[in-house]
Design an enzyme around this catalytic site. Structure first.
Site, mmCIF file in Angstrom:
data_model
loop_
_atom_site.group_PDB
_atom_site.id
_atom_site.type_symbol
_atom_site.label_atom_id
_atom_site.label_comp_id
_atom_site.label_asym_id
_atom_site.label_seq_id
_atom_site.Cartn_x
_atom_site.Cartn_y
_atom_site.Cartn_z
ATOM 1 C CD GLU A 79 11.256 -3.962 -2.932
ATOM 2 O OE1 GLU A 79 11.673 -4.023 -1.783
ATOM 3 O OE2 GLU A 79 10.480 -3.045 -3.269
ATOM 4 C CD1 TRP A 109 -0.151 -1.754 3.009
ATOM 5 C CD2 TRP A 109 0.811 0.378 3.441
ATOM 6 N NE1 TRP A 109 0.721 -1.568 3.960
ATOM 7 C CE2 TRP A 109 1.212 -0.539 4.253
ATOM 8 C CE3 TRP A 109 1.132 1.719 3.423
ATOM 9 C CZ2 TRP A 109 1.902 0.025 5.454
ATOM 10 C CZ3 TRP A 109 2.075 2.231 4.325
ATOM 11 C CH2 TRP A 109 2.423 1.150 5.257
ATOM 12 C CG ASN A 110 5.167 0.997 0.396
ATOM 13 O OD1 ASN A 110 4.476 0.255 -0.417
ATOM 14 N ND2 ASN A 110 6.370 1.175 0.784
ATOM 15 C CD GLU A 162 10.175 -2.143 6.570
ATOM 16 O OE1 GLU A 162 9.566 -3.154 6.514
ATOM 17 O OE2 GLU A 162 11.209 -2.157 5.554
ATOM 18 C CE LYS A 177 -3.515 -9.539 -1.780
ATOM 19 N NZ LYS A 177 -4.006 -8.168 -1.248
HETATM 20 P P1 NAI Z 1 2.224 -7.337 4.144
HETATM 21 O O1 NAI Z 1 3.566 -7.821 3.719
HETATM 22 O O2 NAI Z 1 1.588 -8.416 5.126
HETATM 23 O O3 NAI Z 1 1.507 -7.009 2.928
HETATM 24 C C1 NAI Z 1 1.802 -6.799 1.602
HETATM 25 C C2 NAI Z 1 0.746 -7.573 0.600
HETATM 26 O O4 NAI Z 1 0.696 -8.800 1.118
HETATM 27 C C3 NAI Z 1 -0.400 -7.128 0.707
HETATM 28 O O5 NAI Z 1 -1.080 -7.234 -0.525
HETATM 29 C C4 NAI Z 1 -1.121 -8.134 1.638
HETATM 30 O O6 NAI Z 1 -2.578 -8.265 1.301
HETATM 31 C C5 NAI Z 1 -0.426 -9.357 1.172
HETATM 32 N N1 NAI Z 1 -0.374 -10.611 1.848
HETATM 33 C C6 NAI Z 1 -0.652 -10.590 3.410
HETATM 34 N N2 NAI Z 1 -0.438 -11.541 4.133
HETATM 35 C C7 NAI Z 1 -0.490 -12.483 3.017
HETATM 36 C C8 NAI Z 1 -0.606 -13.986 2.675
HETATM 37 N N3 NAI Z 1 -0.659 -14.890 3.983
HETATM 38 N N4 NAI Z 1 -0.520 -14.660 1.504
HETATM 39 C C9 NAI Z 1 -0.492 -13.593 0.474
HETATM 40 N N5 NAI Z 1 -0.393 -12.326 0.611
HETATM 41 C C10 NAI Z 1 -0.426 -11.720 1.684
HETATM 42 O O7 NAI Z 1 2.604 -6.023 4.945
HETATM 43 P P2 NAI Z 1 1.422 -5.094 5.828
HETATM 44 O O8 NAI Z 1 0.996 -5.983 6.920
HETATM 45 O O9 NAI Z 1 0.601 -4.020 5.181
HETATM 46 O O10 NAI Z 1 2.520 -4.006 6.689
HETATM 47 C C11 NAI Z 1 3.488 -4.820 7.738
HETATM 48 C C12 NAI Z 1 4.757 -4.158 7.605
HETATM 49 O O11 NAI Z 1 5.154 -4.506 6.520
HETATM 50 C C13 NAI Z 1 4.982 -2.713 7.670
HETATM 51 O O12 NAI Z 1 4.978 -2.006 8.712
HETATM 52 C C14 NAI Z 1 6.284 -2.617 6.950
HETATM 53 O O13 NAI Z 1 7.226 -2.709 7.984
HETATM 54 C C15 NAI Z 1 6.317 -3.599 6.014
HETATM 55 N N6 NAI Z 1 6.048 -3.238 4.709
HETATM 56 C C16 NAI Z 1 7.139 -3.324 3.704
HETATM 57 C C17 NAI Z 1 6.730 -2.811 2.428
HETATM 58 C C18 NAI Z 1 7.979 -2.793 1.367
HETATM 59 O O14 NAI Z 1 7.787 -2.029 0.498
HETATM 60 N N7 NAI Z 1 8.867 -3.514 1.464
HETATM 61 C C19 NAI Z 1 5.468 -2.493 2.027
HETATM 62 C C20 NAI Z 1 4.305 -2.536 3.111
HETATM 63 C C21 NAI Z 1 4.775 -2.947 4.240
#
Ligand code: NAI
Ligand code: MG
Length: 490
Positions: free
Chosen positions: A243, A143-144, A374, A167
Site C-alpha cells: 500500500e 508513521w502517519n 507526493e 516492524k
Molecule cells: P518509507 O517507505 O521509507 O518507510 C515506511 C516503512 O518502511 C518504515 O517502517 C520504514 O522503517 C520501512 N523501511 C524503510 N526502508 C526500508 C527497507 N530498505 N527495507 C524494509 N523496510 C524499510 O517512508 P519514509 O521514509 O518514512 O517517508 C518517505 C515518504 O514516503 C514520505 O514523504 C511519503 O511521501 C511516503 N510515505 C507514504 C506513506 C503511505 O501511507 N503510503 C506512509 C509514509 C510515508
C-alpha cells in the site's frame, strides 16, 4: 518509559516529540538478530500452536476482547499517538481509536466465517477447498497512522489464524507497544504477535528477506515498496501486498456545490497534516467555478488552526520530523520556482518543532514537481480544467471538459484514490469508470469503514486491505481430492 532494552545488542534509539524535537523516550532498537528471534517465536507459535489450533470462535473472542480493551484505553493510546506523531489529540481519540476498535471487531467477526467449498468434479471425486492460514506474516508499517496501520495489518492476519512479526516505523514506535500489551491481556498466546521497533534498512530489510516469513505486507513509500518487493523475490518469493503513495485527483465539476466542495477539498488535503497516502493532492476545478473556489479555498486555509495538537480545537499539528519538514519546504520552494502562484502560506510557524503554514498554490500545471510527487504535507495544489477545443479523439463527445480532466487526472504513475464532485449522475458514472484508481469517493472523501476495500492501481500498490478482500492476503487455498466409491450422486 521503555528505557530498558531487552534486545541482544542493547542498542536503543530516541523517539521525538514533533512539537519540540525533544526526546520522548529511548526505545530498544531491533536489528537483524531481533528479527530472527521474533520470527523464531512466531514460527514456533504457528507450527506448535496453540493459536492456529484454537477454534476460530476462540480466536474471534480474543480479538473482541482486544477491541474492548482499546475502547477502555483510548486516552492512553491516543496520548501516545499524539505525543509521538503530532496529530491532533481529538482526531486520535475521537476518530482513529474508534475506527481501530471497529476494524478489530470487523475482523473478529470474520474469524469463524472463513470456510471452503465442496466443489463439483467431472469424475467421481470428492473435491473440497480448505482455507488455511498462510503462516508467519511479516508486516512493515509507516508513521502517519501508527496504530491504525497496526490494526489494518494485525487484525486480518490474526483473524485468519496467522502469527505475526510487525516492524513499526522508527518515528513512531510507542503506541503499537502498548497495543501489543493489550492484545496479550486479551488472551493472545505468547509468540503470536511480535512487535519489533527499529529502522528500515536493518530490521525492515531483515524481515522482508527472512526465509521463514511466509507473507509480507508493507505500507509506505513507493520507493521502499520496490525495495521490499525485490527482497521478498530474492529470498523465498513470499507473496507481498503493498500500500504505497498517491497523488489523488479531487475533481470539482461545473455543477458542484462550491461551499461544500471547498470544505471537503480542504479536509481531503490537510487532514493529518497532509500526511495521508490518499490525500486529495491535485484539486482540479472547472473553469466556470475556479475563481470562486480558489478564493474560498484560500480563505479556508487561512482560517485553519495550527498549534499544539493536545489543545482542543486545533486542526493541524506539526509534521512528523525534520526530514519531512525539509522535504515539504523544498516542494514549496519548487512550486514557486516553477511558476505556480503561492496564494497563502509557505512558511514555517515558530522556531520549535515542525509546524508549517497551511499552503495553497493555484495555476498548478501537471509538469510541475508539486503536481507530480507526493508532498505529504499541508500544501494544496489547485489546477484549472476547461472544455477541450476541437479534439477529434474524444471518447465522450458531449462532455469535452470531462474528457480533459480524465486525461489529466490519469497522467500520474499513482492510482490510489480520487474524489468526484458533481450533481450529475452521468458525469459521476463516466468519471468513476475512467479513473485508474482503487477508490472513488463521490461527493465525499476519506470514508474509511472497515468493510470498504482500500488499495492502489499502478504504482500505488498491489492488493487490497480492509474488507473481505484482505482476508485472501492471509490465507492459502488448498484443494483436497478424494475418489468416491459407488457414490449415490457425483
Ligand atoms: P518509507 O517507505 O521509507 O518507510 C515506511 C516503512 O518502511 C518504515 O517502517 C520504514 O522503517 C520501512 N523501511 C524503510 N526502508 C526500508 C527497507 N530498505 N527495507 C524494509 N523496510 C524499510 O517512508 P519514509 O521514509 O518514512 O517517508 C518517505 C515518504 O514516503 C514520505 O514523504 C511519503 O511521501 C511516503 N510515505 C507514504 C506513506 C503511505 O501511507 N503510503 C506512509 C509514509 C510515508
Ligand atoms: Mg524512508
Amino acid at each position: 518509559m521503555f528505557t530498558k532494552s531487552p534486545n541482544p545488542t542493547g542498542k536503543t534509539f530516541p523517539t521525538y516529540d514533533p512539537r519540540t524535537g525533544d526526546v520522548i523516550a529511548h526505545v530498544a532498537e531491533g536489528d537483524a538478530e531481533d528479527i530472527n528471534r521474533a520470527v523464531s517465536a512466531a514460527r514456533k507459535a504457528f507450527d506448535e500452536g496453540p493459536w492456529p489450533k484454537m477454534t476460530a470462535y476462540e480466536r474471534s473472542r480474543v480479538l473482541f476482547r482486544f477491541a474492548d480493551l482499546i475502547d477502555q484505553h483510548t486516552e492512553e493510546l491516543a496520548t501516545l499517538e499524539t505525543w509521538d506523531n503530532g496529530k491532533p489529540y481529538e482526531q486520535a481519540a475521537k476518530i482513529e481509536l474508534p475506527m481501530i476498535s471497529r476494524l478489530i471487531r470487523y475482523y473478529a467477526g470474520w474469524a469463524d466465517k472463513i470456510h471452503g467449498l465442496t466443489v463439483p468434479a467431472d469424475s467421481p471425486h470428492l473435491v473440497q477447498t480448505i482455507h488455511e492460514p498462510i503462516g508467519v506474516a511479516g508486516q512493515i508499517i509507516p508513521w502517519n497512522f501508527p496504530l491504525l496501520m497496526f490494526a489494518w495489518k494485525v487484525g486480518p492476519a490474526l483473524a485468519c489464524g496467522n502469527t505475526v512479526v510487525i516492524k513499526t516505523a522508527e518515528q513512531t514506535p510507542l503506541s503499537a507497544l502498548h497495543a501489543a500489551k493489550l492484545l496479550h491481556e486479551a488472551g493472545l498466546p505468547p509468540g503470536v504477535l511480535n512487535v519489533v521497533s527499529g529502522f528500515g534498512p536493518t530490521a525492515g530489510a531483515a524481515l522482508a528477506t527472512h526465509m521463514q516469513v511466509d507473507k509480507l505486507a508493507f505500507t509506505g513509500s513507493t520507493e521502499t515498496g520496490k525495495i521490499v518487493l525485490e527482497l521478498a523475490a530474492k529470498s523465498n518469493l513470499k507473496p507481498v501486498t503493498l500500500e504505497l503513495g498517491g497523488k489523488s485527483p479531487f475533481i470539482v465539476c461545473k455543477d458542484a456545490d462550491v461551499d461544500k466542495t471547498v470544505e471537503l477539498a480542504h479536509f481531503a488535503l490537510f487532514f493529518n497534516q497532509g500526511q495521508c497516502c490518499c490525500a486529495g493532492s491535485r484539486t482540479y476545478v472547472h473553469e466556470s467555478v475556479y475563481d470562486e473556489f480558489l478564493e474560498k479555498a484560500k480563505a479556508r486555509a487561512l482560517k485553519r488552526s495550527v498549534g499544539d495538537p493536545f489543545v482542543a480545537g486545533i486542526e493541524q499539528g506539526p509534521q512528523i520530523d525534520s526530514e519531512q519538514f525539509e522535504k515539504i519546504m523544498r516542494y514549496i520552494r519548487s512550486g514557486v520556482e516553477s511558476g505556480a502562484t503561492l496564494e497563502t502560506g509557505g512558511e514555517r510557524i515558530g522556531d520549535k518543532g515542525f509546524y508549517i503554514q497551511p499552503t495553497v498554490f493555484s495555476n498548478v500545471k501537471e509538469d510541475m514537481l508539486i503536481a507530480k510527487d507526493e508532498i505529504f504535507g499541508p500544501v494544496q495544489s489547485i489546477l484549472k480544467f476547461k472544455e477541450l477545443e476541437g479534439d477529434g479523439n474524444n471518447t465522450f463527445p458531449n462532455c469535452r471538459d470531462i474528457n480533459e480532466v480524465i486525461r489529466r487526472a490519469n497522467t500520474t504513475s499513482y492510482g490510489l484514490a480520487a474524489g468526484v464532485f458533481t450533481q450529475d449522475i452521468d458525469t459521476a458514472n463516466t468519471l468513476t469508470r475512467a479513473l485508474k484508481v482503487g477508490t472513488v469517493w463521490i461527493n465525499c472523501y476519506d470514508v474509511f469503514d472497515a468493510a470498504i476495500p482500500f488499495g492502489g492501481y499502478k504504482m500505488s500498490g498491489q492488493g487490497r486491505e480492509k474488507g473481505i478482500h484482505c482476508l485472501s492476503n492471509y490465507l492459502q487455498v488448498k484443494a483436497v481430492v478424494t475418489p468416491l466409491k459407488d457414490p449415490a450422486w457425483i
